[in-house]
Design a protein around this motif. Structure first.
Motif, PDB file in Angstrom:
ATOM      1  N   SER A 175     -16.702  14.019  62.159  1.00  0.00           N
ATOM      2  CA  SER A 175     -16.032  12.653  61.187  1.00  0.00           C
ATOM      3  C   SER A 175     -14.575  12.874  60.875  1.00  0.00           C
ATOM      4  N   TRP A 176     -13.776  11.798  60.769  1.00  0.00           N
ATOM      5  CA  TRP A 176     -12.320  11.961  60.332  1.00  0.00           C
ATOM      6  C   TRP A 176     -12.104  11.053  59.204  1.00  0.00           C
ATOM      7  N   THR A 177     -11.482  11.558  58.182  1.00  0.00           N
ATOM      8  CA  THR A 177     -10.929  10.809  56.877  1.00  0.00           C
ATOM      9  C   THR A 177      -9.462  10.499  57.084  1.00  0.00           C
ATOM     10  N   PRO A 178      -9.141   9.141  57.497  1.00  0.00           N
ATOM     11  CA  PRO A 178      -7.739   9.208  57.515  1.00  0.00           C
ATOM     12  C   PRO A 178      -6.973   9.120  56.179  1.00  0.00           C
ATOM     13  N   LYS A 179      -6.051   9.683  55.968  1.00  0.00           N
ATOM     14  CA  LYS A 179      -5.231  10.009  54.970  1.00  0.00           C
ATOM     15  C   LYS A 179      -3.975   9.039  55.019  1.00  0.00           C
ATOM     16  N   PHE A 180      -3.850   8.139  54.318  1.00  0.00           N
ATOM     17  CA  PHE A 180      -2.459   7.107  54.315  1.00  0.00           C
ATOM     18  C   PHE A 180      -1.446   7.666  53.545  1.00  0.00           C
ATOM     19  N   VAL A 181      -0.135   7.283  53.878  1.00  0.00           N
ATOM     20  CA  VAL A 181       1.002   7.678  53.369  1.00  0.00           C
ATOM     21  C   VAL A 181       0.988   7.110  51.861  1.00  0.00           C
ATOM     22  N   ASN A 182       1.344   7.900  50.958  1.00  0.00           N
ATOM     23  CA  ASN A 182       1.395   7.614  49.555  1.00  0.00           C
ATOM     24  C   ASN A 182       2.655   7.540  48.848  1.00  0.00           C
ATOM     25  N   ALA A 183       3.572   8.839  49.294  1.00  0.00           N
ATOM     26  CA  ALA A 183       4.786   8.984  48.537  1.00  0.00           C
ATOM     27  C   ALA A 183       5.722   9.938  49.595  1.00  0.00           C
ATOM     28  N   ILE A 184       6.757   9.686  49.498  1.00  0.00           N
ATOM     29  CA  ILE A 184       7.733  10.664  50.185  1.00  0.00           C
ATOM     30  C   ILE A 184       8.820  11.156  48.884  1.00  0.00           C
ATOM     31  N   ASN A 185       8.965  12.384  48.972  1.00  0.00           N
ATOM     32  CA  ASN A 185       9.664  13.286  47.827  1.00  0.00           C
ATOM     33  C   ASN A 185      11.261  12.830  48.164  1.00  0.00           C
ATOM     34  N   THR A 220      12.168   6.152  53.634  1.00  0.00           N
ATOM     35  CA  THR A 220      11.283   5.460  52.558  1.00  0.00           C
ATOM     36  C   THR A 220      10.233   4.838  53.199  1.00  0.00           C
ATOM     37  N   ILE A 221       9.003   4.151  52.449  1.00  0.00           N
ATOM     38  CA  ILE A 221       7.910   3.618  52.812  1.00  0.00           C
ATOM     39  C   ILE A 221       8.180   2.127  52.809  1.00  0.00           C
ATOM     40  N   ALA A 222       8.462   1.503  53.871  1.00  0.00           N
ATOM     41  CA  ALA A 222       8.697   0.189  54.143  1.00  0.00           C
ATOM     42  C   ALA A 222       7.506  -0.901  54.053  1.00  0.00           C
ATOM     43  N   ASN A 223       6.596  -0.320  55.068  1.00  0.00           N
ATOM     44  CA  ASN A 223       5.512  -1.160  55.449  1.00  0.00           C
ATOM     45  C   ASN A 223       4.045  -0.147  55.179  1.00  0.00           C
ATOM     46  N   PRO A 224       3.701   0.168  54.138  1.00  0.00           N
ATOM     47  CA  PRO A 224       2.514   0.802  53.911  1.00  0.00           C
ATOM     48  C   PRO A 224       1.536   0.387  54.567  1.00  0.00           C
ATOM     49  N   MET A 225       1.167  -0.943  54.522  1.00  0.00           N
ATOM     50  CA  MET A 225      -0.008  -1.529  54.982  1.00  0.00           C
ATOM     51  C   MET A 225      -0.168  -1.169  56.742  1.00  0.00           C
ATOM     52  N   ASN A 226       0.780  -0.892  57.134  1.00  0.00           N
ATOM     53  CA  ASN A 226       0.810  -0.715  58.678  1.00  0.00           C
ATOM     54  C   ASN A 226       0.337   0.834  58.785  1.00  0.00           C
ATOM     55  N   CYS A 227       0.072   1.735  57.984  1.00  0.00           N
ATOM     56  CA  CYS A 227      -0.159   3.114  58.177  1.00  0.00           C
ATOM     57  C   CYS A 227      -1.560   3.051  58.517  1.00  0.00           C
ATOM     58  N   VAL A 228      -2.035   4.020  59.684  1.00  0.00           N
ATOM     59  CA  VAL A 228      -3.337   4.218  59.948  1.00  0.00           C
ATOM     60  C   VAL A 228      -3.783   5.706  59.564  1.00  0.00           C
ATOM     61  N   GLY A 229      -3.286   6.387  58.700  1.00  0.00           N
ATOM     62  CA  GLY A 229      -3.547   7.565  58.211  1.00  0.00           C
ATOM     63  C   GLY A 229      -3.544   8.754  58.892  1.00  0.00           C
ATOM     64  N   CYS A 230      -2.631   8.797  59.902  1.00  0.00           N
ATOM     65  CA  CYS A 230      -2.651   9.904  61.011  1.00  0.00           C
ATOM     66  C   CYS A 230      -1.969  11.101  60.582  1.00  0.00           C
TER      67      CYS A 230
END
Ligand code: SF4
Ligand code: SF4
Length: 103
Positions: A13-23, A73-83
């Motif tokens: 099983s795999w738990t995708p982890k989506f981009v949340n923030a960039i420092n 920067t994160i421009a389109n967070p909804m496109n992230c697939v959590g890879c």
């Protein structure tokens, strides 16, 4: 709290982890994360002396006077697939990722 988990065909099983923030403090604007993300999530921006963002190309190497530094920067967070490819290649450990709540 349960999170979204994907069951793979081979039984793992795999738990995708989506981009949340960039420092932005740590980011050196190297563009490596941009190059590995195939989902059009990220955008490189210049930050000028007033702290305003200016769009710049990742291939733009000249030290333009328009901005003080470049940051990702994160421009389109909804496109992230959590890879997490972006986090793995980042030399400065700028990324925070989060699994999605299964609620
Ligand atoms: S986790 Fe994957 S899809 Fe999401 S921003 Fe990073 S490289 Fe792109
Ligand atoms: S790889 Fe890391 S340091 Fe380089 S631009 Fe991306 S977030 Fe910034």
């Amino acid at each position: 709290m349960s999170v979204v988990t994907i069951n793979l065909p081979d039984g793992r099983s795999w738990t995708p982890k989506f981009v949340n923030a960039i420092n932005e403090e740590k980011c050196i604007g190297c563009g490596r994360c941009f190059k590995v993300c195939g989902r059009d999530v990220l955008q490189l921006k210049g930050v000028n002396e007033d702290g305003e963002y200016i769009a710049v190309s990742p291939d733009d190497d000249d030290d333009d006077d328009e901005y003080e530094k470049k940051v990702m920067t994160i421009a389109n967070p909804m496109n992230c697939v959590g890879c997490e490819a972006c986090a793995k290649i980042c030399p400065k450990k700028c990324y925070t990722h989060m699994p999605m709540d299964a609620a």
